[in-house]
Scaffold this motif. Structure first.
Motif, PDB file in Angstrom:
ATOM      1  N   PRO A  18       0.809  -1.226   0.000  1.00 49.72           N
ATOM      2  CA  PRO A  18       0.000   0.000   0.000  1.00 49.72           C
ATOM      3  C   PRO A  18       0.838   1.270   0.000  1.00 49.72           C
ATOM      4  O   PRO A  18       0.417   2.297  -0.535  1.00 49.72           O
ATOM      5  N   ALA A  19       2.037   1.196   0.585  1.00 50.33           N
ATOM      6  CA  ALA A  19       2.922   2.362   0.599  1.00 50.33           C
ATOM      7  C   ALA A  19       3.418   2.710  -0.803  1.00 50.33           C
ATOM      8  O   ALA A  19       3.895   3.831  -1.038  1.00 50.33           O
ATOM      9  N   ALA A  20       3.300   1.768  -1.742  1.00 55.31           N
ATOM     10  CA  ALA A  20       3.681   2.036  -3.132  1.00 55.31           C
ATOM     11  C   ALA A  20       2.487   2.480  -3.967  1.00 55.31           C
ATOM     12  O   ALA A  20       2.640   3.252  -4.918  1.00 55.31           O
TER      13      ALA A  20
ATOM     14  N   VAL B 278       0.879   7.060  -5.805  1.00 58.27           N
ATOM     15  CA  VAL B 278       0.459   7.184  -7.206  1.00 58.27           C
ATOM     16  C   VAL B 278      -0.998   7.626  -7.274  1.00 58.27           C
ATOM     17  O   VAL B 278      -1.368   8.464  -8.107  1.00 58.27           O
ATOM     18  N   LEU B 279      -1.839   7.089  -6.393  1.00 56.51           N
ATOM     19  CA  LEU B 279      -3.234   7.535  -6.335  1.00 56.51           C
ATOM     20  C   LEU B 279      -3.316   9.025  -6.014  1.00 56.51           C
ATOM     21  O   LEU B 279      -4.032   9.785  -6.675  1.00 56.51           O
ATOM     22  N   ALA B 280      -2.597   9.435  -4.989  1.00 52.68           N
ATOM     23  CA  ALA B 280      -2.647  10.833  -4.569  1.00 52.68           C
ATOM     24  C   ALA B 280      -2.086  11.752  -5.646  1.00 52.68           C
ATOM     25  O   ALA B 280      -2.673  12.803  -5.959  1.00 52.68           O
ATOM     26  N   GLY B 281      -0.952  11.389  -6.229  1.00 52.01           N
ATOM     27  CA  GLY B 281      -0.347  12.219  -7.258  1.00 52.01           C
ATOM     28  C   GLY B 281      -1.198  12.337  -8.501  1.00 52.01           C
ATOM     29  O   GLY B 281      -1.281  13.409  -9.121  1.00 52.01           O
TER      30      GLY B 281
ATOM     31  N   VAL C 283      11.034  10.895   2.097  1.00 47.90           N
ATOM     32  CA  VAL C 283      11.466  11.574   0.869  1.00 47.90           C
ATOM     33  C   VAL C 283      11.048  10.798  -0.370  1.00 47.90           C
ATOM     34  O   VAL C 283      10.425  11.351  -1.287  1.00 47.90           O
ATOM     35  N   PHE C 284      11.357   9.501  -0.407  1.00 48.13           N
ATOM     36  CA  PHE C 284      11.185   8.752  -1.649  1.00 48.13           C
ATOM     37  C   PHE C 284       9.795   8.141  -1.813  1.00 48.13           C
ATOM     38  O   PHE C 284       9.266   8.120  -2.930  1.00 48.13           O
ATOM     39  N   PHE C 285       9.191   7.649  -0.724  1.00 45.15           N
ATOM     40  CA  PHE C 285       7.849   7.074  -0.841  1.00 45.15           C
ATOM     41  C   PHE C 285       6.766   8.078  -0.477  1.00 45.15           C
ATOM     42  O   PHE C 285       5.586   7.743  -0.488  1.00 45.15           O
ATOM     43  N   GLY C 286       7.180   9.295  -0.184  1.00 44.96           N
ATOM     44  CA  GLY C 286       6.248  10.387   0.053  1.00 44.96           C
ATOM     45  C   GLY C 286       6.426  11.479  -0.983  1.00 44.96           C
ATOM     46  O   GLY C 286       5.741  11.510  -2.005  1.00 44.96           O
ATOM     47  N   LEU C 287       7.395  12.351  -0.756  1.00 42.64           N
ATOM     48  CA  LEU C 287       7.576  13.516  -1.611  1.00 42.64           C
ATOM     49  C   LEU C 287       7.877  13.153  -3.064  1.00 42.64           C
ATOM     50  O   LEU C 287       7.193  13.614  -3.995  1.00 42.64           O
ATOM     51  N   VAL C 288       8.915  12.346  -3.278  1.00 41.21           N
ATOM     52  CA  VAL C 288       9.331  12.031  -4.649  1.00 41.21           C
ATOM     53  C   VAL C 288       8.235  11.273  -5.388  1.00 41.21           C
ATOM     54  O   VAL C 288       7.931  11.575  -6.555  1.00 41.21           O
ATOM     55  N   ALA C 289       7.625  10.291  -4.724  1.00 37.51           N
ATOM     56  CA  ALA C 289       6.624   9.462  -5.398  1.00 37.51           C
ATOM     57  C   ALA C 289       5.387  10.263  -5.786  1.00 37.51           C
ATOM     58  O   ALA C 289       4.877  10.138  -6.906  1.00 37.51           O
ATOM     59  N   VAL C 290       4.885  11.101  -4.870  1.00 36.20           N
ATOM     60  CA  VAL C 290       3.668  11.866  -5.167  1.00 36.20           C
ATOM     61  C   VAL C 290       3.958  12.989  -6.151  1.00 36.20           C
ATOM     62  O   VAL C 290       3.266  13.131  -7.175  1.00 36.20           O
ATOM     63  N   ILE C 291       4.971  13.795  -5.855  1.00 36.48           N
ATOM     64  CA  ILE C 291       5.287  14.916  -6.744  1.00 36.48           C
ATOM     65  C   ILE C 291       5.694  14.407  -8.116  1.00 36.48           C
ATOM     66  O   ILE C 291       5.311  14.966  -9.149  1.00 36.48           O
ATOM     67  N   GLY C 292       6.462  13.304  -8.147  1.00 35.34           N
ATOM     68  CA  GLY C 292       6.876  12.741  -9.431  1.00 35.34           C
ATOM     69  C   GLY C 292       5.703  12.238 -10.244  1.00 35.34           C
ATOM     70  O   GLY C 292       5.648  12.438 -11.462  1.00 35.34           O
ATOM     71  N   THR C 293       4.746  11.575  -9.576  1.00 37.05           N
ATOM     72  CA  THR C 293       3.559  11.090 -10.280  1.00 37.05           C
ATOM     73  C   THR C 293       2.784  12.246 -10.892  1.00 37.05           C
ATOM     74  O   THR C 293       2.310  12.164 -12.034  1.00 37.05           O
ATOM     75  N   THR C 294       2.633  13.327 -10.137  1.00 36.19           N
ATOM     76  CA  THR C 294       1.935  14.503 -10.676  1.00 36.19           C
ATOM     77  C   THR C 294       2.721  15.128 -11.818  1.00 36.19           C
ATOM     78  O   THR C 294       2.153  15.454 -12.874  1.00 36.19           O
ATOM     79  N   TYR C 295       4.026  15.256 -11.638  1.00 34.53           N
ATOM     80  CA  TYR C 295       4.849  15.955 -12.635  1.00 34.53           C
ATOM     81  C   TYR C 295       4.859  15.254 -13.985  1.00 34.53           C
ATOM     82  O   TYR C 295       4.757  15.909 -15.036  1.00 34.53           O
ATOM     83  N   VAL C 296       4.972  13.924 -13.993  1.00 35.15           N
ATOM     84  CA  VAL C 296       5.043  13.240 -15.285  1.00 35.15           C
ATOM     85  C   VAL C 296       3.741  13.380 -16.062  1.00 35.15           C
ATOM     86  O   VAL C 296       3.722  13.202 -17.289  1.00 35.15           O
ATOM     87  N   GLN C 297       2.655  13.736 -15.362  1.00 32.09           N
ATOM     88  CA  GLN C 297       1.376  13.900 -16.052  1.00 32.09           C
ATOM     89  C   GLN C 297       1.071  15.353 -16.417  1.00 32.09           C
ATOM     90  O   GLN C 297       0.392  15.621 -17.410  1.00 32.09           O
ATOM     91  N   THR C 298       1.591  16.300 -15.618  1.00 30.32           N
ATOM     92  CA  THR C 298       1.280  17.716 -15.871  1.00 30.32           C
ATOM     93  C   THR C 298       2.462  18.505 -16.390  1.00 30.32           C
ATOM     94  O   THR C 298       2.286  19.571 -16.988  1.00 30.32           O
ATOM     95  N   LEU C 299       3.685  18.022 -16.112  1.00 30.90           N
ATOM     96  CA  LEU C 299       4.940  18.732 -16.432  1.00 30.90           C
ATOM     97  C   LEU C 299       5.007  20.093 -15.741  1.00 30.90           C
ATOM     98  O   LEU C 299       5.668  21.018 -16.228  1.00 30.90           O
TER      99      LEU C 299
ATOM    100  N   VAL D 281      -3.738   4.023   2.256  1.00 29.46           N
ATOM    101  CA  VAL D 281      -4.503   3.893   1.019  1.00 29.46           C
ATOM    102  C   VAL D 281      -5.825   4.646   1.127  1.00 29.46           C
ATOM    103  O   VAL D 281      -6.261   5.317   0.176  1.00 29.46           O
ATOM    104  N   VAL D 282      -6.480   4.543   2.291  1.00 29.58           N
ATOM    105  CA  VAL D 282      -7.730   5.283   2.495  1.00 29.58           C
ATOM    106  C   VAL D 282      -7.476   6.783   2.375  1.00 29.58           C
ATOM    107  O   VAL D 282      -8.278   7.516   1.780  1.00 29.58           O
ATOM    108  N   TRP D 283      -6.368   7.258   2.947  1.00 31.64           N
ATOM    109  CA  TRP D 283      -5.985   8.672   2.814  1.00 31.64           C
ATOM    110  C   TRP D 283      -5.915   9.044   1.332  1.00 31.64           C
ATOM    111  O   TRP D 283      -6.500  10.047   0.903  1.00 31.64           O
ATOM    112  N   ALA D 284      -5.193   8.246   0.571  1.00 28.26           N
ATOM    113  CA  ALA D 284      -4.991   8.560  -0.848  1.00 28.26           C
ATOM    114  C   ALA D 284      -6.301   8.540  -1.627  1.00 28.26           C
ATOM    115  O   ALA D 284      -6.576   9.451  -2.423  1.00 28.26           O
ATOM    116  N   ILE D 285      -7.121   7.530  -1.404  1.00 32.09           N
ATOM    117  CA  ILE D 285      -8.378   7.410  -2.151  1.00 32.09           C
ATOM    118  C   ILE D 285      -9.332   8.540  -1.791  1.00 32.09           C
ATOM    119  O   ILE D 285      -9.918   9.194  -2.663  1.00 32.09           O
TER     120      ILE D 285
END
Length: 290
Positions: free
Chosen positions: A17-19, A23-26, A148-164, A277-281
């Motif tokens: 769920p940490a992975a 991605v859901l949130a981003g 850093v990596f499973f929070g900030l990088v994962a969420v911000i990165g997921t958003t960035y690759v879709q919005t630039l 996961v509930v937080w993200a959804i």
């Protein structure tokens, strides 16, 4: 010889769920500020899941060869239990990292190439958490890596690759997701304080001690709640629905503060993962609707 069920257990599915959550949130943030690009979100999910499995196998390998898992309270470890050879577990980690690398390269090729450098740093961080001569997980820095990596990088990165684009709500969501991912690790390390002390693994929990580690867990849950409010303030107040995660986080928080120890902390890991996961959804759904 390890069976398929042993390898599945070694991948530690309760940590997945940490992975999924970042991605859901981003993707929710990307949908709100622009639009979701679902095939990129799917690739980001592959990267996140593969990195999580890779770091789990890498930890199994590194802790196993050091003897840290010789007297383990938590779930079965492949190397420590002798069910798989260290070389086989190391290979499994590298295969998982390879899957993450391939998916990441596709994302970089369709967005910006400097994302390759981010991916390299992610893999190195995953390996040296417990690997190498001076693993930073043994120095009390594991929670920093997770945040850093499973929070900030994962969420911000997921958003960035879709919005630039840089988006503040992605940062706030990354803080919330990162806090709960850290809480999972804090509960894990709280359970392992006695054996980690003997093995010389100086985690943050070992440094803080039992009581302060329990307060840290509760504090991280509160940080996640505050992050919901920050996301709502930056997007839509409907995102406050994300506070329903507290209903799922309440039981593990009570258990931790009440003094649960040893095997009694294993359900706390799963419950905290579900809360993440509930937080993200519950945050992402209003963002998709907006």
């Amino acid at each position: 010889m390890a069976s398929p069920s042993d390898w599945l257990a070694g991948a530690r599915p309760r940590t997945l769920p940490a992975a999924v959550a970042p991605v859901l949130a981003g993707t929710g943030v990307a949908s709100y500020v622009d639009e979701a690009v679902w095939w990129k979100a799917a690739l980001a999910l592959v990267v996140s899941l593969a990195l999580q499995v890779g770091v789990n196998y890498a930890n199994d390998y590194s802790d196993g060869i050091r003897g840290t898992d010789a007297d383990r309270v938590g779930p079965m470890r492949l190397v420590g239990s002798g069910r798989a050879t260290p070389g086989a577990v190391r290979l499994a980690a590298f295969v998982a990292f390879g899957v993450a690398a391939v998916a990441g390269l596709v994302l970089a090729a369709t967005t910006v190439w400097w994302l390759v450098a981010v991916g390299v740093v992610c893999v190195l961080a995953a390996w040296f958490y417990t690997g190498g001569d001076r693993p930073y997980g043994y120095l009390g820095l594991g929670e920093v890596m997770v945040f850093v990596f499973f929070g900030l990088v994962a969420v911000i990165g997921t958003t960035y690759v879709q919005t630039l684009t840089w988006e503040w709500p992605a940062l706030y969501a990354g803080i919330g997701i990162g806090a709960l991912a850290c809480a999972i690790l804090v509960a894990n390390n709280l359970r392992d304080i006695p054996t980690d002390r003997v093995a010389g693994k100086t985690t943050l929990a070992v440094r803080l001690g039992d009581e302060r580690t329990r307060y840290l867990f509760a504090f991280l849950v509160l940080v996640a709640a505050a992050a919901v409010v920050a996301v709502a303030a930056a997007t839509t107040w409907w995102a406050l629905l994300g506070l329903v995660f507290l209903a799922r986080a309440a039981a593990p928080t009570r258990a931790v503060l009440a003094g649960a120890a040893g095997p009694d902390l294993i359900p706390v890991l799963a419950a905290t993962g579900i809360a993440e996961v509930v937080w993200a959804i519950s945050v992402a759904v209003p963002l998709f609707a907006g």
